[in-house]
Design a protein around this motif. Structure first.
Motif, PDB file in Angstrom:
ATOM      1  N   GLY A 104       2.714  -1.872  -9.573  1.00  0.00           N
ATOM      2  CA  GLY A 104       2.101  -0.989  -8.587  1.00  0.00           C
ATOM      3  C   GLY A 104       2.815   0.313  -8.325  1.00  0.00           C
ATOM      4  O   GLY A 104       2.420   1.063  -7.430  1.00  0.00           O
ATOM      5  N   GLY A 145       0.758  -1.240   0.000  1.00  0.00           N
ATOM      6  CA  GLY A 145       0.000   0.000   0.000  1.00  0.00           C
ATOM      7  C   GLY A 145       0.781   1.278   0.000  1.00  0.00           C
ATOM      8  O   GLY A 145       0.188   2.364  -0.076  1.00  0.00           O
ATOM      9  N   ARG A 192      -2.073  -6.027  -2.057  1.00  0.00           N
ATOM     10  CA  ARG A 192      -2.962  -5.580  -3.129  1.00  0.00           C
ATOM     11  C   ARG A 192      -2.111  -4.973  -4.228  1.00  0.00           C
ATOM     12  O   ARG A 192      -1.568  -3.883  -4.062  1.00  0.00           O
ATOM     13  CB  ARG A 192      -3.961  -4.542  -2.615  1.00  0.00           C
ATOM     14  N   GLN A 200      -2.053  -2.975  -7.293  1.00  0.00           N
ATOM     15  CA  GLN A 200      -3.037  -2.067  -7.857  1.00  0.00           C
ATOM     16  C   GLN A 200      -2.938  -1.919  -9.366  1.00  0.00           C
ATOM     17  O   GLN A 200      -3.918  -1.582 -10.026  1.00  0.00           O
ATOM     18  CB  GLN A 200      -2.897  -0.683  -7.200  1.00  0.00           C
ATOM     19  N   SER A 201      -1.753  -2.175  -9.922  1.00  0.00           N
ATOM     20  CA  SER A 201      -1.578  -1.924 -11.358  1.00  0.00           C
ATOM     21  C   SER A 201      -0.341  -2.651 -11.851  1.00  0.00           C
ATOM     22  O   SER A 201       0.476  -3.141 -11.074  1.00  0.00           O
ATOM     23  CB  SER A 201      -1.430  -0.424 -11.615  1.00  0.00           C
TER      24      SER A 201
END
Length: 799
Positions: free
Chosen positions: A67, A31, A348, A350-351
């Protein structure tokens, strides 16, 4: 579900290295807002193989930079430097290489942590050396134990040492951030890939320090074999107490009492003959059948999975929903699943990786200036006061991976309590094992060999030693009192063991709601292999690594004394630090499951992704790589002495030929270009070896490095202990052990300028601190401890 564990942090990735970019990738996974700062031409790693077979982009860059954001900055210009310092004022962490002005970055934001990640550091005798994976593996002592004794040693595969250094840098950076509220500011920290690799190498250096003995290269005195079934390879590790089950699994009852194999010592002496018998037995079996038979008897075993099999032919990973995908401009692309499964703050992604300069023009002035957050330290920072001071860890581990995780935390200042029992001491104490003289001081096991074993004593520095039989009701009650005042529990047993012990997360969080529990099973807590016993050798097979390691005409090969074990230690410590950061911010604990196999797969991520995209598995090619030719180990002067040499460019090749005194070889059409050399590497071995055989391996390496060519001696344990580089790094710390005496122990590579960790206490004798721990920490009375001792609950004599 909570916010991401590191959502509050902003990270600048100024690195041009695999280690640095993987460190920052881990921050992004949990994150953090991570920005990759690239030159206008883009990061060099964008141009490093393997490349996607249809889209052409670097799969190494892809794997390392999921990410992240990307901005381009011309750091050579005055405007670029100003822009960089503006970015720094908004950051909590900058991960940099040797080209960065670390002092200027720290001045711009004293509240930030500046982490230097480099091959050999900014000072010392090797500061100008050129490196690659094979070079650091050769220097570390790891390469010396890889491969057959009558052939060249093998470096391994991919960039695993650099990934490991990335995890080490992540641990180090998180520890500095964790200490920041206590000391009131950021600090500079540093990690060398070369020292990190040496710290993860087998404990053969301590065995040599203890006994003066080192095994001949290629001689493996461990109960491990790799056999070929009709559809692939299967590996197995046969512990002494499982010999009967092993014979039963293979339907070879006559072996059990065969005098060549019936006892452990004789079995090891005749291991080649045993392997031949087993090979004949399983040749027509399927790999799945062979594996199932072994696992039913609780024997550590694994198939040597190939990358393509891991993608589409491994039911266990499918049952665990391991593989994921991210959107890219080419459509959805597969990515590896998480190295850790966090209960409250899962990874996570994200991209996909950023396009070059995709985030240029971001209004930096609107972001919070974090340099203003500097405060005066609440109290004086004492030298040697590690960044994890005040953290207490309860460690239920054995062998290498789990104990190394605890060792890292103890080095960083945590109070680590090593929990064993008389009936189940750590297996690396070698109790009831076949005696090998090299593992004991002066080659003598002594009256209590379990306190003198080099293996155990290599991984348990700084820890307190507790013996406690928690199968006994009073032992369980005492353990739970300890857990109630502990911050972290770590365990590397098979799935479900903590619950069966009465120490599962569900129980412990009732005792302490913010406790952090990290479980490190080989294959995870779910899926058909979750109950499978595992160790580093079988995990390396299961992770797909061994499919890439070996000679062209041989079996898949493990990395010496099993690389995934120390990888597991690093990954376990990384999980603890990530959870501590989240708890520091929110007060919330959690349970984390870390499959050591899945965490290890990250270290060959780009190779797995390439095999998936190309729909073909790699071929074992000894020491060959895509980017250099020659790239191999060559025999030098002396008994079984080798030197590793890697030549990347035609100019390096010409310089190398001059050094060899054979300039004409540079013009030979078979070798004049990289493509020609790669094609004719087998032919190259003869003229190179004709030269290297005449010279000392250390002198060769020094001459090559002085000419800007990658070279290194393939170090033995003795060489490692005498390394000028490691001496300059003060890598060996002399410690007094009450039963093993005074010896030099390899320390860890994490360097902090304000909160240094340290290695100050030798590994504990069995149960050495039991009374102190139970009275001073658990709160039992002396009378209660006496009662536990009378009932055998705290016995320190192995059963």
């Amino acid at each position: 579900m909570s916010a991401a564990a590191l959502a509050a942090f902003r990270v600048l990735d100024l690195s041009e290295s695999i280690a640095g970019q993987y460190c920052c990738r881990l921050f992004a996974d949990f994150g953090a807002d991570v920005t990759l700062v690239e030159s206008p031409e883009g990061s060099d790693i964008r141009r490093v193989a393997p490349f996607h077979p249809t889209d052409g982009d670097s799969l190494l860059f892809f794997h390392l930079n999921l990410g992240k954001r990307s901005v381009t900055v011309d750091r050579a210009s005055e405007a670029g430097q100003a822009e960089l310092l503006a970015l720094m004022r908004q950051a909590d962490l900058a991960v940099v290489g040797l080209d960065a002005d670390r002092e200027a970055l720290q001045r711009a934001n004293p509240h930030a942590v500046v982490a230097l990640v480099s091959d050999f550091g900014a000072d010392g005798p090797y500061r100008h050396w050129h490196s690659c994976e094979m070079i650091v593996q050769a220097l570390s002592g790891m390469m010396h134990v890889n491969g057959a004794g009558d052939r060249e040693p093998l470096y391994g595969a991919g960039h695993r040492a650099h990934y490991a250094a990335g995890v080490g840098a992540y641990i180090m950076a998180l520890a500095a951030l964790y200490a920041r509220p206590r000391i009131g500011r950021g600090q500079q920290v540093a990690l060398d890939v070369a020292m990190n690799t040496a710290a993860m190498a087998p404990p053969a250096t301590l065995e040599y320090a203890y006994s003066g003995m080192q095994d001949p290269r290629g001689e493996r005195r461990s109960p491990f074999m790799v056999v070929q079934c009709r559809d692939g390879w299967v590996s197995t590790w046969v512990h002494l107490h499982l010999w009967t089950g092993f014979c039963r699994a293979l339907e070879l009852p006559a072996l059990e009492h065969d005098p060549r194999f019936a006892r452990g010592k004789e079995r090891q002496d005749n291991w080649a003959a045993l392997t031949e018998i087993v090979q004949k037995r399983v040749a027509e079996w399927s790999g799945d059948d062979c594996l199932a038979r072994l696992l039913r008897e609780r024997i550590a075993a694994a198939k040597a999975y190939t990358p393509v099999q891991l993608w589409s032919g491994t039911p266990h990973l499918q049952q665990r929903n391991y593989w994921e995908a991210v959107p890219t401009k080419w459509g959805a692309r597969p990515i590896l699943g998480p190295a850790h499964r966090f209960g409250a703050t899962p990874r996570r992604v994200q991209s996909g990786p950023p396009e070059l300069g995709a985030d240029n023009g971001q209004p930096f002035s609107l972001l919070r200036d974090r340099s203003a957050a500097v405060i005066d330290p609440p109290h004086e920072v004492k030298p040697g006061h590690g960044p994890l001071a005040g953290v207490r860890v309860l460690e239920f581990t054995t062998a290498w991976a789990g104990p190394m995780a605890g060792r890292i935390l103890a080095f960083l200042g945590a109070e680590v309590i090593k929990v064993e029992s008389a009936s189940r001491p750590d297996t690396w104490r070698m109790h009831n094992a076949v005696v090998q003289a090299k593992r004991y001081p002066d080659g003598e096991p002594g009256a209590r060999p379990y306190n003198r074993a080099a293996l155990f004593n290599s991984q348990n520095h700084n820890k307190l030693g507790l013996t406690l039989d928690i199968k006994h009701a009073k032992g369980l009650a005492a353990m739970q009192k300890l857990a109630a005042v502990s911050d972290v529990v770590i365990c590397n047993f098979t799935a479900g063991t903590l619950d069966r012990m009465g120490a599962g997360y569900g129980t412990l969080r009732k005792l302490r709601p913010d406790i952090i529990v990290v479980e490190m099973p080989g294959f995870g807590n779910s899926g058909e292999l979750s109950k499978a016993a595992a160790n580093g050798a079988t995990m390396e097979m299961a992770a797909g690594m061994c499919a890439m390691i070996g000679y062209p005409d041989g079996a898949p090969t493990t990395t010496g004394q099993v690389y995934p074990d120390p990888m597991g230690g690093y990954n376990g410590a990384a999980a603890v630090l990530t959870a501590l950061m989240h708890r520091q911010a929110t007060g919330e604990g959690q349970c984390i499951e870390m499959s050591q196999v899945e965490a290890s797969m990250q270290f060959i991520g780009e190779e797995l992704l390439y095999a998936i995209a190309a729909k073909e598995d790699p071929v074992r090619h000894g020491n060959r790589v895509r980017w250099a030719a020659p790239h191999d180990a060559y025999q030098a002067a002396g008994d079984d002495a080798w030197v590793a040499i890697a030549i990347a460019t035609d100019e390096e090749w010409r310089r190398f030929c001059v050094i060899m005194g054979n300039a004409a070889l540079a013009a030979d059409r078979r070798f004049a270009t990289f493509e020609a050399r790669w094609k004719h590497q087998d032919v190259l071995r003869q003229p190179i070896t004709a030269w290297t055989r005449q010279h000392d391996k250390h002198l060769i390496a020094n001459r090559l490095q002085a000419a800007g060519i990658r070279g290194a001696p393939v170090n033995t344990p003795k060489d490692v202990m005498e390394s000028p580089y490691l001496a300059a790094r003060k890598a060996f710390v002399p410690l007094n052990h009450p039963e093993a005496g005074r010896h030099a122990y390899m320390t860890l590579p994490f360097r902090f300028d304000l909160t240094p960790g340290g290695q100050y206490r030798a590994s504990p004798c069995l149960g050495a601190d039991t009374r102190k721990i139970l009275i001073d920490i658990a709160g039992l009375s002396p009378q209660e401890v006496d009662e536990l001792d009378r009932e055998g609950v705290t016995s320190s004599i192995p059963a």
